[in-house]
Write an enzyme that holds these catalytic residues in place. Structure first.
Site, mmCIF file in Angstrom:
data_model
loop_
_atom_site.group_PDB
_atom_site.id
_atom_site.type_symbol
_atom_site.label_atom_id
_atom_site.label_comp_id
_atom_site.label_asym_id
_atom_site.label_seq_id
_atom_site.Cartn_x
_atom_site.Cartn_y
_atom_site.Cartn_z
ATOM 1 N N LYS A 45 96.638 69.938 29.452
ATOM 2 C CA LYS A 45 97.526 71.100 29.322
ATOM 3 C C LYS A 45 97.037 72.232 30.233
ATOM 4 C CE LYS A 45 94.783 72.815 25.424
ATOM 5 N NZ LYS A 45 94.686 72.933 23.958
ATOM 6 N N TYR A 273 83.604 101.116 41.808
ATOM 7 C CA TYR A 273 84.243 102.131 40.972
ATOM 8 C C TYR A 273 83.331 102.653 39.870
ATOM 9 C CZ TYR A 273 88.662 100.521 43.010
ATOM 10 O OH TYR A 273 89.678 100.194 43.861
#
Ligand SMILES: *Cc1c(COP(=O)(O)O)cnc(C)c1O
Length: 402
Positions: A45, A273
């Site tokens: 899956k 950042y």
């Protein structure tokens, strides 16, 4: 062995998830030997946990899987479209699913309620008989027939079998993997459900309840088949520190890229950042062109994650951004273009996806399933062996042509 460093620089995809299909096949063999005589349902899956559904399915079958498992019908259709004709079972359905198409393609259907069974039965009025796996909820409380409704469902299933509208190919359930005690209580509920089914005259082809974790840990949970996903991809199902190497499994996916640039930082320089990390002394920073858009969790920031670069493991420093992160390489001679392995097989010296998961507060499953669309899937080895793409170009990158 996957030689991820070969090929013509500049021709190789900048960002690649290299999938070693021989590792997948070997992992299936290893798991099959561990659980024998129980069979293997190879769970492919979610695009085979990000590894590429069709090529992985082929490799799993080559490794000895008896059946393929997917969540929904579209995933099963993808396997059929990819030329895979063997047994496939799907167990999580769109309420508006067209079971006639699925039955026509001989996709086996997990059935979790009486209403769903009736919709399958209605579909068989204009098609051949459906092969169903009846799902009992033994305590996970997601889907599956509640124990209170089980007798009615198996009675109706037995009737539909007599009418030759369905064949009960399996009875199954799913464990919460909470504790040995909780699993034992679920196994007891499974036994009760099997007895009720047997009393109703059902002789299910296979009984299956275990996924990788219980399949590896508990012989009593193996029944006729086990549904293995994560183990087949060479990652650990365990949260207790047991590594895939401890289990004799090899990670199939290697996430690799190249240094996009280097930069000398002065002592005290803040990086990325928020300047969450500062250089303590002058050091060289290597820029790696992968970020959270590519599946490197932003949560790995500050979590101690490392990459393999220039033959050594080196720390990721500062905030992981959308497209990039930074690695501290000290005074070593690391250059633009050098290969960076973010995760891979531990025998190569690379960190594993499980280690990146640990640094990010998640599990290996989430790391490999969330690799983003900018990353090329490159399949190597496998039943139809394909070499690492070289001067001829990217070969099978991003297209599972058969
Ligand atoms: C995903 C899934 C599995 C596979 O679980 P792993 O832990 O990856 O082995 C098995 N059964 C069901 C019902 C699943 O949804």
């Amino acid at each position: 062995m996957t030689d991820v460093s070969s090929g013509t620089p500049g021709r190789r995809p900048l960002r690649a998830a290299v999938i070693d299909l021989d590792a997948v096949a070997r992992n299936v063999e290893t798991l099959a030997a561990r659980v024998a005589p129980a069979k293997i349902v190879a769970v492919v899956k979610a695009n085979a946990y990000g590894h590429g559904a069709v090529p992985v399915a082929r490799a799993a079958l080559a490794g000895g899987a008896a059946l393929l498992g997917v969540a929904d019908l579209d995933e099963a259709y993808e396997l059929r479209a990819g030329g895979i004709h063997g047994p496939v079972v799907a167990w999580l359905h769109d309420p508006f699913a067209d079971f006639r198409r699925a039955i026509g393609l001989r996709i086996e259907l997990g059935v979790s309620s009486l209403a769903q069974l009736e919709r399958v039965a209605a579909a068989t009025l204009t098609s051949e008989a459906a092969r169903v796996h009846l799902k009992i909820d033994t305590g996970l409380n997601r889907n599956g027939v509640p124990e209170t409704e089980w007798a009615a469902v198996v009675a109706r299933a037995a009737e539909l079998e007599r009418l030759e509208q369905i064949t009960v190919a399996g009875v199954f359930s799913h464990l919460a993997n909470t504790s040995r005690e909780a699993d034992a209580s679920q196994l007891a509920a499974f036994e009760r459900a099997l007895a009720v089914a047997s009393d109703a005259g059902l002789r299910p082809g296979i009984r299956h309840i275990a996924s990788s974790e219980a399949a590896l840990r508990d012989p009593h949970a193996r029944y006729d088949a086990v549904r293995v996903g994560i183990g087949m991809y060479g990652l650990t199902p365990f949260g207790d520190g047991t590594t895939s190497a401890d289990l004799g499994l090899t990670p199939a996916m290697t996430l690799v890229t190249r240094v996009a640039g280097t930069h000398r930082a002065q002592a005290g320089a803040g990086v990325s950042y928020g300047h969450l990390w500062r250089a303590e002394h002058p050091t060289t920073l290597a820029l790696v062109p992968l970020g959270y858009a590519d599946g490197i969790p932003r949560h790995a920031t500050g979590g101690g994650a490392e990459v393999l670069l220039g033959g050594k493991r080196r720390p990721i420093v500062g905030r992981i951004a959308m497209d990039q992160f930074v690695v501290d390489v000290g005074d070593d001679d690391i250059r633009e273009g050098d290969e960076v392995v973010v995760f891979g097989a531990p025998a190569t010296g690379a960190p594993t996806a499980d280690e990146l998961a640990e640094a990010s507060g998640t599990i290996g499953y989430e790391i490999v399933t969330r690799i983003g669309p900018r990353v090329a899937r490159v399949h190597v080895g496998g039943p139809k062996a394909t070499p690492w793409p070289d001067a001829e170009g990217y070969g099978d990158v991003d297209e599972e042509e058969e």
